[in-house]
Design an enzyme around this catalytic site. Structure first.
Site, PDB file in Angstrom:
ATOM      1  N   SER A 152       1.011  -1.090   0.010  1.00 25.76           N
ATOM      2  CA  SER A 152      -0.078  -0.093   0.079  1.00 25.76           C
ATOM      3  C   SER A 152       0.951   1.130   0.096  1.00 25.76           C
ATOM      4  CB  SER A 152      -0.844   0.141   1.367  1.00 25.76           C
ATOM      5  OG  SER A 152      -1.642   1.252   1.420  1.00 25.76           O
ATOM      6  N   TYR A 165      -1.477  -0.847  10.514  1.00 23.32           N
ATOM      7  CA  TYR A 165      -1.867  -1.258   9.222  1.00 23.32           C
ATOM      8  C   TYR A 165      -0.821  -0.941   8.228  1.00 23.32           C
ATOM      9  CZ  TYR A 165      -3.837  -1.195   4.543  1.00 23.32           C
ATOM     10  OH  TYR A 165      -4.056  -1.359   3.197  1.00 23.32           O
TER      11      TYR A 165
END
Ligand code: NAP
Length: 259
Positions: A152, A165
């Site tokens: 990501s 995360y």
């Protein structure tokens, strides 16, 4: 939202005769990747936690004339991982491509107030499951095979409210390098780092004024689509990327990442 060029993507047949597994592929980015690989000729193995979702996704792709097979796999379940690999090999005899796409973001708490159980879950699903799945798959991987890990943009700059995360996604950048070293020259390992893609997972993007605010942060003036991510993943998985390993391709419309 800026207009996306409305042109029919010209799709090649780079995966003719190849077998591809995509985890967490019953919707969103994983589904788009599975669809793209299937459209390019791969036999595709769809998977996610829920049988109903697997059945529906398989049906959708079969209706498009694709060769597709579904297996339930919660990526942090050892038996499910074993089943995913074994059933793929039983059905198709080999594995050429694995796209490791599953991730969770179960908490918006600041790091210093995130429960240990949440930290463990993030590590287990977002990082450890990829290693364990590849341990299971390694004996079946063909010469010239390819792994694509979905990281990501958050991995480059973990944001508050999804910091841990983000850190797990940073870990995947390192994991990509480490696996590429260990699995060369038989298997290439690369990653895709998506930017903002409005999916269920990233519902916050579309909340309130979210779309416009996030579009503005990009250079290209729009959010990403699952198909944008699929195009990048398919490139890295294909022989077009045969001299690329250990790299992460940022697909984020020009969001700030690194120099
Ligand atoms: P999504 O549309 O919400 O899809 C999530 C998929 O994952 C579903 O098919 C779900 O099906 C499956 N799933 C969830 N937990 C699972 C587990 N433990 N094991 C196996 N399957 C599981 O999500 P997405 O946005 O496409 O996200 C896919 C990947 O892209 C993730 O790695 C995410 O971190 C990354 N990413 C997304 C964005 C974004 O803006 N969307 C940005 C950067 C990175 P079941 O419910 O049936 O399990």
């Amino acid at each position: 939202m800026a207009k996306i060029m409305d042109m029919e993507t010209k799709i090649g047949r780079r995966f003719e005769g190849k077998v591809a597994i995509v985890t967490a592929s019953t919707q969103g980015i994983g589904f788009a990747i599975a669809e793209r690989l299937g459209l390019e000729g791969a036999s595709v193995v769809i998977s996610s936690r829920k049988q109903k979702n697997v059945d529906e996704a398989v049906e959708k792709l079969k209706n498009k004339g694709l060769e597709v097979f579904g297996v339930v796999c919660h990526v942090s379940n050892a038996q499910h991982r074993k089943d995913l690999i074994q059933k793929t090999v039983d059905k198709y005899g080999k594995i050429d491509v694995i796209v490791s796409n599953a991730a969770v973001n179960p908490s918006v708490d600041p790091l210093l107030r995130t429960l240990e159980s949440i930290l463990d879950k993030l590590w287990e699903i977002n990082v450890k499951a990829t290693v364990l799945l590849l341990q299971e798959a390694a004996p079946h991987l063909q010469k010239g095979s390819s792994i694509v890990i979905i990281s990501s943009i958050a991995g480059y700059n973990p944001q508050p409210a999804m910091a841990m995360y983000g850190v797990t996604k940073t870990a995947l950048l390192g994991l990509t390098k480490a696996l590429a070293t260990e699995m060369a020259p038989v298997t290439r390992v690369n990653a895709v780092a998506p930017g903002f893609v409005p999916t269920n997972f990233a519902a916050y993007i579309t909340k309130d004024e979210g779309v416009a605010a996030n579009e503005e942060k990009t250079l290209l003036g729009r959010l990403g689509t699952p198909k944008d991510m699929a195009a990048a993943a398919a490139f890295l998985a294909s022989d077009d990327a045969c001299y690329i390993t250990g790299e992460t391709l940022i697909v984020a419309g020009g969001l700030p990442s690194r120099l």
